[in-house]
Design a protein around this motif. Sequence first.
Motif, mmCIF file in Angstrom:
data_model
loop_
_atom_site.group_PDB
_atom_site.id
_atom_site.type_symbol
_atom_site.label_atom_id
_atom_site.label_comp_id
_atom_site.label_asym_id
_atom_site.label_seq_id
_atom_site.Cartn_x
_atom_site.Cartn_y
_atom_site.Cartn_z
ATOM 1 N N LYS A 1 0.831 -1.209 0.000
ATOM 2 C CA LYS A 1 0.000 0.000 0.000
ATOM 3 C C LYS A 1 0.863 1.255 0.000
ATOM 4 C CE LYS A 1 -4.036 0.639 1.905
ATOM 5 N NZ LYS A 1 -5.195 0.754 2.782
ATOM 6 N N MET A 2 1.906 1.255 0.824
ATOM 7 C CA MET A 2 2.806 2.398 0.893
ATOM 8 C C MET A 2 3.538 2.576 -0.436
ATOM 9 S SD MET A 2 4.405 4.917 2.385
ATOM 10 C CE MET A 2 4.496 4.897 4.138
ATOM 11 N N ALA A 3 4.021 1.496 -1.017
ATOM 12 C CA ALA A 3 4.729 1.567 -2.297
ATOM 13 C C ALA A 3 3.822 2.111 -3.394
ATOM 14 C CB ALA A 3 5.257 0.185 -2.686
ATOM 15 N N THR A 4 2.563 1.716 -3.370
ATOM 16 C CA THR A 4 1.603 2.197 -4.366
ATOM 17 C C THR A 4 1.425 3.703 -4.251
ATOM 18 O OG1 THR A 4 0.479 0.060 -4.311
ATOM 19 C CG2 THR A 4 -0.734 1.915 -5.253
ATOM 20 N N LYS A 5 1.255 4.197 -3.026
ATOM 21 C CA LYS A 5 1.105 5.644 -2.822
ATOM 22 C C LYS A 5 2.377 6.392 -3.228
ATOM 23 C CE LYS A 5 -2.324 5.396 0.836
ATOM 24 N NZ LYS A 5 -2.638 5.671 2.242
ATOM 25 N N LEU A 6 3.532 5.846 -2.861
ATOM 26 C CA LEU A 6 4.792 6.490 -3.238
ATOM 27 C C LEU A 6 4.935 6.541 -4.759
ATOM 28 C CD1 LEU A 6 7.192 4.900 -0.591
ATOM 29 C CD2 LEU A 6 6.402 7.280 -0.680
ATOM 30 N N ASN A 7 4.473 5.505 -5.443
ATOM 31 C CA ASN A 7 4.531 5.482 -6.899
ATOM 32 C C ASN A 7 3.610 6.541 -7.501
ATOM 33 O OD1 ASN A 7 5.588 4.244 -9.331
ATOM 34 N ND2 ASN A 7 3.517 3.440 -9.629
ATOM 35 N N VAL A 8 2.435 6.738 -6.898
ATOM 36 C CA VAL A 8 1.522 7.794 -7.354
ATOM 37 C C VAL A 8 2.193 9.154 -7.186
ATOM 38 C CG1 VAL A 8 -0.655 8.988 -6.834
ATOM 39 C CG2 VAL A 8 -0.597 6.494 -6.967
ATOM 40 N N PHE A 9 2.802 9.392 -6.014
ATOM 41 C CA PHE A 9 3.471 10.674 -5.776
ATOM 42 C C PHE A 9 4.650 10.887 -6.726
ATOM 43 C CE2 PHE A 9 1.674 10.590 -1.268
ATOM 44 C CZ PHE A 9 0.690 11.511 -1.570
ATOM 45 N N GLU A 10 5.349 9.819 -7.074
ATOM 46 C CA GLU A 10 6.456 9.928 -8.028
ATOM 47 C C GLU A 10 5.944 10.350 -9.402
ATOM 48 O OE1 GLU A 10 10.185 9.949 -9.741
ATOM 49 O OE2 GLU A 10 9.676 9.857 -7.612
#
Length: 100
Positions: free
Chosen positions: A34-43
Motif C-alpha cells: 500500500k505504501m509503495a503504491t502511494k509512493l509510486n503515485v506521488f512519483e
Amino acid sequence: MPTENLGVVVDNIRTAGEMAVKTMPEAPLEQQVKMATKLNVFEAMQKMLRNSKIIQAGIANEELMLVGAVYNIEEGSLEWVGPHPAQESIVGSTLHVHRW
C-alpha cells in the motif's frame, strides 16, 4: 519481448517498493505494498509537476489541481491520496486552494 518503456515503469515501481520497505521494514507485506503504491503515485505526480510548464502554471495560478488517487481493481474503489506533499515547493508558490 519487453519494451524499453516497460523497463522504466518497472524500475519506478521497484524504487517505490524499496522505499516502502526501507520506511517500514517490520510492517506486513500488505502495508508495504500500500505504501509503495502511494509512493509510486506521488512519483508520477512529481514528474508531471516538474516536467510540464502547463501544469506548473495552472497550479500556480490556482486554475488547476493535481490530485493523486489509487484505484483498487478488486473492490472497484478509489482512495484519494491528495496533492503531492512537496507541490508548493516544486511549483514555487503558496497554494491556498490546494490544501486538503
